[in-house]
Enzyme design. Structure first.
Site, short mmCIF file in Angstrom:
data_model
loop_
_atom_site.label_atom_id
_atom_site.label_comp_id
_atom_site.label_asym_id
_atom_site.label_seq_id
_atom_site.Cartn_x
_atom_site.Cartn_y
_atom_site.Cartn_z
N GLN A 1 1.92 1.02 0.07
CA GLN A 1 0.62 1.60 0.43
C GLN A 1 0.81 2.92 1.15
O GLN A 1 1.38 2.98 2.24
CB GLN A 1 -0.18 0.64 1.33
CG GLN A 1 -1.55 1.19 1.69
CD GLN A 1 -2.31 0.32 2.65
OE1 GLN A 1 -2.03 -0.87 2.79
NE2 GLN A 1 -3.30 0.89 3.33
N CYS B 1 -5.61 -1.25 1.76
CA CYS B 1 -4.89 -2.51 1.62
C CYS B 1 -5.62 -3.49 0.71
O CYS B 1 -4.99 -4.30 0.02
CB CYS B 1 -4.61 -3.15 2.98
SG CYS B 1 -6.09 -3.54 3.95
N HIS C 1 -6.31 -6.81 7.72
CA HIS C 1 -5.40 -6.37 6.66
C HIS C 1 -5.36 -7.40 5.55
O HIS C 1 -5.53 -8.60 5.78
CB HIS C 1 -4.01 -6.18 7.26
CG HIS C 1 -3.01 -5.56 6.32
ND1 HIS C 1 -3.15 -4.29 5.82
CD2 HIS C 1 -1.85 -6.05 5.81
CE1 HIS C 1 -2.12 -4.01 5.04
NE2 HIS C 1 -1.32 -5.06 5.00
N ASP D 1 2.76 -7.07 0.26
CA ASP D 1 2.02 -6.32 1.27
C ASP D 1 2.55 -4.89 1.25
O ASP D 1 3.73 -4.65 1.54
CB ASP D 1 2.24 -6.97 2.64
CG ASP D 1 1.49 -6.28 3.76
OD1 ASP D 1 0.97 -5.17 3.56
OD2 ASP D 1 1.44 -6.85 4.87
#
Length: 249
Positions: free
Chosen positions: A100, A106, A180, A197
């Protein structure tokens, strides 16, 4: 922001934070080119089996919204200190991981993780924005791949079209947000559960699943439950969970 923070700093390209709303997420992936055979649905409990029965199976991916608390950040820093930066790329990559580099993206990164891995990726239709994006991005290193996402006007437009809807007030793209998204998928290569992630250093292997298990199996739910257990002392209980599943229609 601390010096070891993985957050994208203010001033960089930013997306409006995406509400954890399965209808909006479903609209987003259909706009990008995923077959209407797949949809996102709410998961109301990890422990009550009667509520889990409402989720269509198999569940291909889970998207968890959780608070970035001090207890989470302590655990993240400890684990990240033992991990090297990931450099996977190419057709054999499993799972596919996106770094990211867009602030507050996110939610979009989580959605991309969900639909680019496992059986779900078979429902990406040809000659669509998503198919073309992945064709360009997947041969590249994580940082170069992130640049493809930053440069995609189609991805940005699709995200904006759903992020400005929803039930909650629309925040500014540059706002500081302490919630998140993280995605959980099952690898077709090794039957392991992976935590994906874009704020971390790469895919995180969370252990072996049985060949017949999906991402709402007992072992998978136990991994997700750890996020909730960690916050019992802090009192931070801002959690939401959705699953990518076969559509009911």
């Amino acid at each position: 922001m601390s010096s070891d923070s993985p957050d994208v700093p203010k001033g960089r390209k930013a997306f409006i934070p995406l509400e954890c709303n399965p209808e909006l997420m479903t609209s987003l992936v259909h706009t990008l080119g995923v077959s209407k055979k797949l949809s996102f649905v709410d998961v109301y409990s990890l422990t009550e089996l009667d509520l889990l029965e409402f989720v269509p199976r198999p569940a291909y991916a889970l998207l968890l919204v959780f608070p970035i608390s001090s207890s989470y950040e302590t655990a993240r820093r400890e684990e990240d200190s033992t991990i090297k930066d990931y450099n996977g790329k190419g057709e054999e990559e499993d799972p596919v991981w996106f770094k990211q580099t867009i602030r507050n993206a996110c939610g979009m990164i989580g959605v991309l993780h969900a639909i680019s891995n496992g059986k779900a990726k078979e429902e990406i239709q040809t000659n669509t924005p998503l198919a073309n994006l992945l064709k360009k991005a997947l041969p590249l290193s994580p940082l170069e791949r992130a640049g493809v996402l930053e440069d995609s006007t189609e991805l940005e437009a699709a995200h904006k079209s759903v992020a400005t809807q929803g039930d909650s007030a629309v925040p500014d793209a540059q706002d500081d947000v302490d919630l998140h998204y993280v995605c959980f998928v099952k690898s077709e290569k090794d039957n392991h559960l992976y935590e994906l992630d874009g704020r971390r250093k790469g895919p995180l292997d969370r252990g072996q699943l049985k060949p017949e298990d999906d991402v709402l199996s007992e072992d998978s739910r136990a991994v997700v439950q750890k996020f909730i257990e960690r916050e019992k002392d802090s009192g931070r209980m801002e959690f939401s969970l959705v699953a990518l599943t076969p559509s009911l229609d």
